[in-house]
Motif scaffolding. Structure first.
Motif, PDB file in Angstrom:
ATOM      1  N   THR B 439      20.500  -0.794   2.350  1.00  0.00           N
ATOM      2  CA  THR B 439      20.895  -0.241   3.649  1.00  0.00           C
ATOM      3  C   THR B 439      20.398   1.200   3.780  1.00  0.00           C
ATOM      4  N   ALA B 440      20.529   1.973   2.688  1.00  0.00           N
ATOM      5  CA  ALA B 440      20.029   3.352   2.731  1.00  0.00           C
ATOM      6  C   ALA B 440      18.534   3.352   3.027  1.00  0.00           C
ATOM      7  N   ALA B 441      17.816   2.409   2.386  1.00  0.00           N
ATOM      8  CA  ALA B 441      16.375   2.322   2.624  1.00  0.00           C
ATOM      9  C   ALA B 441      16.086   2.016   4.089  1.00  0.00           C
ATOM     10  N   LEU B 442      16.938   1.186   4.691  1.00  0.00           N
ATOM     11  CA  LEU B 442      16.736   0.832   6.103  1.00  0.00           C
ATOM     12  C   LEU B 442      17.071   2.001   7.016  1.00  0.00           C
ATOM     13  N   VAL B 443      18.256   2.579   6.825  1.00  0.00           N
ATOM     14  CA  VAL B 443      18.695   3.609   7.776  1.00  0.00           C
ATOM     15  C   VAL B 443      17.864   4.891   7.654  1.00  0.00           C
ATOM     16  N   TYR B 444      17.395   5.187   6.463  1.00  0.00           N
ATOM     17  CA  TYR B 444      16.599   6.408   6.329  1.00  0.00           C
ATOM     18  C   TYR B 444      15.141   6.174   6.684  1.00  0.00           C
ATOM     19  N   ASN B 445      14.617   5.016   6.316  1.00  0.00           N
ATOM     20  CA  ASN B 445      13.204   4.763   6.569  1.00  0.00           C
ATOM     21  C   ASN B 445      12.879   4.601   8.039  1.00  0.00           C
ATOM     22  N   VAL B 446      13.845   4.111   8.813  1.00  0.00           N
ATOM     23  CA  VAL B 446      13.548   3.912  10.236  1.00  0.00           C
ATOM     24  C   VAL B 446      13.323   5.239  10.942  1.00  0.00           C
ATOM     25  N   GLN B 447      13.828   6.299  10.334  1.00  0.00           N
ATOM     26  CA  GLN B 447      13.628   7.603  10.968  1.00  0.00           C
ATOM     27  C   GLN B 447      12.422   8.321  10.384  1.00  0.00           C
ATOM     28  N   ASP B 448      11.799   7.663   9.433  1.00  0.00           N
ATOM     29  CA  ASP B 448      10.791   8.366   8.655  1.00  0.00           C
ATOM     30  C   ASP B 448       9.574   7.469   8.448  1.00  0.00           C
ATOM     31  N   VAL B 449       8.930   7.158   9.534  1.00  0.00           N
ATOM     32  CA  VAL B 449       7.812   6.205   9.468  1.00  0.00           C
ATOM     33  C   VAL B 449       6.603   6.846   8.788  1.00  0.00           C
ATOM     34  N   GLU B 450       6.079   6.095   7.846  1.00  0.00           N
ATOM     35  CA  GLU B 450       4.921   6.599   7.118  1.00  0.00           C
ATOM     36  C   GLU B 450       3.659   6.324   7.947  1.00  0.00           C
ATOM     37  N   VAL B 451       2.811   7.294   8.045  1.00  0.00           N
ATOM     38  CA  VAL B 451       1.574   7.115   8.822  1.00  0.00           C
ATOM     39  C   VAL B 451       0.450   6.724   7.858  1.00  0.00           C
ATOM     40  N   GLU B 452      -0.149   5.599   8.132  1.00  0.00           N
ATOM     41  CA  GLU B 452      -1.231   5.124   7.274  1.00  0.00           C
ATOM     42  C   GLU B 452      -2.510   5.867   7.638  1.00  0.00           C
ATOM     43  N   THR B 453      -3.124   6.483   6.681  1.00  0.00           N
ATOM     44  CA  THR B 453      -4.313   7.273   6.978  1.00  0.00           C
ATOM     45  C   THR B 453      -5.594   6.451   6.887  1.00  0.00           C
ATOM     46  N   ARG B 454      -5.729   5.648   5.863  1.00  0.00           N
ATOM     47  CA  ARG B 454      -6.966   4.885   5.715  1.00  0.00           C
ATOM     48  C   ARG B 454      -6.632   3.464   5.281  1.00  0.00           C
ATOM     49  N   PRO B 455      -7.069   2.465   6.024  1.00  0.00           N
ATOM     50  CA  PRO B 455      -6.771   1.100   5.611  1.00  0.00           C
ATOM     51  C   PRO B 455      -7.515   0.759   4.314  1.00  0.00           C
ATOM     52  N   THR B 456      -6.858   0.046   3.441  1.00  0.00           N
ATOM     53  CA  THR B 456      -7.487  -0.333   2.175  1.00  0.00           C
ATOM     54  C   THR B 456      -7.801  -1.826   2.190  1.00  0.00           C
ATOM     55  N   THR B 457      -8.790  -2.201   1.384  1.00  0.00           N
ATOM     56  CA  THR B 457      -9.155  -3.621   1.334  1.00  0.00           C
ATOM     57  C   THR B 457      -8.238  -4.321   0.345  1.00  0.00           C
ATOM     58  N   PHE B 458      -8.231  -5.652   0.411  1.00  0.00           N
ATOM     59  CA  PHE B 458      -7.414  -6.454  -0.498  1.00  0.00           C
ATOM     60  C   PHE B 458      -7.823  -6.162  -1.940  1.00  0.00           C
ATOM     61  N   PHE B 459      -9.141  -6.080  -2.180  1.00  0.00           N
ATOM     62  CA  PHE B 459      -9.645  -5.839  -3.529  1.00  0.00           C
ATOM     63  C   PHE B 459      -9.161  -4.480  -4.050  1.00  0.00           C
ATOM     64  N   GLU B 460      -9.233  -3.468  -3.180  1.00  0.00           N
ATOM     65  CA  GLU B 460      -8.771  -2.123  -3.588  1.00  0.00           C
ATOM     66  C   GLU B 460      -7.284  -2.134  -3.950  1.00  0.00           C
ATOM     67  N   ASP B 461      -6.521  -2.899  -3.153  1.00  0.00           N
ATOM     68  CA  ASP B 461      -5.080  -2.991  -3.431  1.00  0.00           C
ATOM     69  C   ASP B 461      -4.826  -3.624  -4.791  1.00  0.00           C
ATOM     70  N   VAL B 462      -5.542  -4.729  -5.085  1.00  0.00           N
ATOM     71  CA  VAL B 462      -5.341  -5.429  -6.358  1.00  0.00           C
ATOM     72  C   VAL B 462      -5.709  -4.500  -7.516  1.00  0.00           C
ATOM     73  N   VAL B 463      -6.829  -3.778  -7.366  1.00  0.00           N
ATOM     74  CA  VAL B 463      -7.248  -2.844  -8.419  1.00  0.00           C
ATOM     75  C   VAL B 463      -6.182  -1.769  -8.603  1.00  0.00           C
ATOM     76  N   GLU B 464      -5.653  -1.282  -7.493  1.00  0.00           N
ATOM     77  CA  GLU B 464      -4.638  -0.231  -7.565  1.00  0.00           C
ATOM     78  C   GLU B 464      -3.365  -0.721  -8.274  1.00  0.00           C
ATOM     79  N   ILE B 465      -3.016  -1.990  -8.015  1.00  0.00           N
ATOM     80  CA  ILE B 465      -1.829  -2.555  -8.691  1.00  0.00           C
ATOM     81  C   ILE B 465      -2.065  -2.562 -10.206  1.00  0.00           C
ATOM     82  N   GLY B 466      -3.270  -3.043 -10.611  1.00  0.00           N
ATOM     83  CA  GLY B 466      -3.600  -3.112 -12.038  1.00  0.00           C
ATOM     84  C   GLY B 466      -3.638  -1.734 -12.675  1.00  0.00           C
TER      85      GLY B 466
END
Lengths: 92, 577
Positions: B439-466
């Motif tokens: 609930t804290a994550a919901l009530v606080y995050n709704v007021q604090d939207v993160e702005v995405e600066t650069r879209p990443t590709t699926f491959f970049e995401d998988v590499v980043e996870i690893g």
């Protein structure tokens, strides 16, 4: 011999360890276990493992396994030591 | 031990007292009148079996022609012996047999003059020592929470980054492909489900570490000693010696802890212990402590978490003493025997089983109860309450959730966290304590939207996870020396707080008049002690009855409020925080 076990438990000022009691009575632990089982059969001692079904009653939806992380089969139940207590205290 | 070279060339009889032998002889005379019986059984053996109430032989004797005379003789013998000894005859006979075996063993076995002491006995001499036992228990618990908080933090950050990064990107991307960008459905998934469930899932590594540490203690045989040591304390303060066993169980979850109170013989002790079990901090509360301690006490996270667990124990014992002196006055403590298992090296397979079982249950719950709770909270937050805005397009403080939470908020104002966000999180904690975080994550995050600066590709995401996982593993290894106070992260600087952490910090500073740390401490204390979750309440109803269930609901709320009040207001008075 048998009566001595009940007397020792009764006069103990705190929980009594099975090993210590065996040492105190000068008998093998396995012999003491047999005597304890005799008293359990006679209903003078209560065995925690027989008295309590720690595994939850799965037929009851309120038993373990709801929102608080309690699984269906109570995997959160820690393995606690077996205890034996005097049955005569029941009626109090 | 060695057996003396005794050759048994004649039968050995257990010799009973003169009175018992007389009755055995009487019975033997009666039995010897029946050829049908003596053809099968030795009269002496049969007489003893009958005196010991052997049901099968009794039925057999009754069935034999003339058996009634044996039964008559038996009844007479039993009456006389019971009058003489004031005890069941079978107990007297068994007692003689055990004494006989014991004296036989003493005669044929030569024992070493000094009894050999095994390794378990040696360890127990220290670990269960009257004076050292408690400090050792507290030290081990402190190490458990150090391991839990320090070692698991890198993985916590990794899971947080995976949920906040790739998983959110993929969900948004997928919804975009379905032309749902900017709709309430996207809000439900991103602001509701991912923020809510994800907010709790990030703590899985922390819980895994806790379960791992507890499993090691449990499988090695130490937890049984902890219960033994604490039992002595419980008895000293007038509580039932066995009360601490269900409380230890309550560290995992209060529900099995409540069921474990069945080991207590009398109802009064069972109810009293059942009322104290929910004060033990269950695993579900841990994410709340870890999050708030990381925000407000980043250098002492482990110590704060340990102190909270300790406070739970101290509060339970303190209340136990009060209740024992008032509502549960009569009665004595029941003495008991405890069977301590020998120490052993924990088995990897068993440890993994414990950890996996408990963690998977937590994850399963995250996808059921917490998911449902997150959707309900999101729905209430998306619903305008006073006509301002439209569905999924309203200010949260104008939403139904904001209105209800806002109405309750003044109760928490003296505790330093009286606003609708915190009261809303606490209300939903009634469903499950982890939901406080979602609930804290919901009530606080709704007021604090993160702005995405650069879209990443699926491959970049998988590499980043690893890469993130490897980095977390390296950091975890580097974290191990933190337990003994060696910081290998010095010079690397503190990690940036997440949006949620920053929002919580700002919020607590605002509600407490600049005493955010003190208010956060009061909040954690409140979460530790307040009304248990609904499943625990259901278990209380079943185990303790309706009256005591209500007592627990209101009693725990009052205790939590009072202790949190003391923490916050006392801290202000002492100019702390």
């Amino acid at each position: 011999m048998l009566q001595q076990i009940l007397l020792e438990i009764e006069k103990a000022q705190g929980p009594l360890d099975l090993n210590n009691l065996a040492r105190k009575l000068g008998i093998e632990r396995s012999a003491l276990e047999g005597m304890i089982q005799f008293w359990v059969r006679k209903g003078r001692l209560k065995d925690s493992e027989l008295e309590t079904e720690l595994n939850c009653d799965t037929s009851d939806s309120t038993a373990c396994g709801g929102s608080c992380p309690g699984p269906q089969n109570c995997s959160f139940v820690m393995t606690m030591p077996r205890t034996y207590s005097l049955a005569s205290y029941d009626s109090e | 031990m060695t057996a003396a070279g005794i050759v048994f060339n004649h039968p050995i009889y257990v010799e009973y007292s003169r009175e018992i032998e007389t009755e055995i002889e009487r019975l033997c005379v009666a039995i010897e009148q029946l050829p049908e019986l003596i053809a099968i059984y030795s009269p002496r053996w049969l007489a003893i079996q009958l005196l010991e109430h052997d049901e099968v032989l009794l039925a057999e004797v009754k069935a034999v022609s003339g058996g009634a005379s044996v039964i008559d003789a038996l009844e007479g013998s039993l009456t006389r012996l019971e009058e003489r000894y004031g005890e069941d005859v079978d107990i007297i006979l068994a007692d003689y047999r055990y004494s006989f075996v014991n004296s036989l063993v003493r005669n044929v076995l030569t024992r070493p003059a000094v009894q050999p002491v095994n390794i378990s006995d040696k360890i127990d001499k220290v670990v269960t020592h009257r004076l050292l036992g408690i400090p050792i228990f507290l030290t081990l618990m402190w190490i458990v929470f150090k391991v839990t908080t320090d070692i698991a933090t890198p993985y916590l950050d990794w899971v947080d980054a995976v949920i906040g990064g790739p998983i959110t990107h993929w969900t948004v991307g997928l919804l975009g492909m379905l032309s749902l960008t900017g709709t309430w459905i996207e809000s439900l998934f991103v602001d509701g489900i991912i923020a809510g469930v994800g907010g709790v899932m990030v703590f899985v590594p922390v819980l895994m570490s806790l379960y791992l540490a507890l499993a090691v203690l449990e499988d090695s045989g130490y937890m049984a000693r902890a219960a033994f040591v604490m039992d002595r304390v419980m008895q000293k303060v007038g509580l039932h010696g066995k009360s601490f066993l269900p409380m230890v169980v309550g560290f995992g979850c209060s529900v099995p802890g409540l069921y474990a109170t069945r080991t207590l013989e009398n109802e009064r002790d069972r109810i009293l212990t059942g009322l104290l079990v929910p004060f033990m901090s269950c695993g579900a509360r841990l994410p709340v402590y870890v999050l708030f301690a990381a925000i407000f006490f980043p250098q002492q996270t482990g110590l704060v978490v340990f102190s909270l667990y300790l406070l739970g124990i101290v509060t339970a014992i303190g209340l136990g003493i009060i209740l024992r002196g008032t509502l549960f006055k009569e009665g004595d403590t029941t003495p008991f025997l405890i069977e301590l298992p020998p120490y052993r090296w924990p088995h990897l397979k068993t440890i993994w089983f414990y950890v996996w079982e408990r963690t998977s249950t937590f994850i399963r719950n995250a996808w059921t109860i917490i998911l449902a709770a997150s959707i309900v909270v999101w729905f209430l937050m998306a619903t305008p309450a006073n006509g301002a805005g439209a569905f999924a397009d309203t200010e949260v403080d104008d939403s139904a959730f904001g209105m209800v939470s806002g109405a309750v908020a003044p109760i928490f104002a003296p505790l330093g966290f009286g606003n609708w966000e915190n009261s809303g999180a606490l209300i939903t904690g009634f469903v499950a304590k982890e939901v406080v975080i979602s609930t804290a994550a919901l009530v606080y995050n709704v007021q604090d939207v993160e702005v995405e600066t650069r879209p990443t590709t699926f491959f970049e995401d998988v590499v980043e996870i690893g890469v993130g996982f490897v980095r977390a593993t390296v950091d975890t290894i580097k974290s191990v020396p933190l337990i003994i106070g060696i910081n290998l992260f010095e010079g690397e600087g503190e990690p940036d707080p997440t949006n949620l952490m920053a929002a919580i910090q700002v919020n607590f500073e605002a509600t407490s008049g600049g005493h955010g740390a003190l208010a956060a401490l009061a909040f954690m204390v409140f979460v530790l002690l307040y009304t248990p979750c609904m499943v625990t309440i259901a278990a209380e109803r079943q185990e303790l009855g309706v009256k005591w269930m209500w007592f627990s609901i209101f009693g725990q709320f009052a205790v939590a409020w009072a202790v949190a009040f003391i923490v916050f207001q006392g801290g202000l008075l002492l100019a702390l925080g």
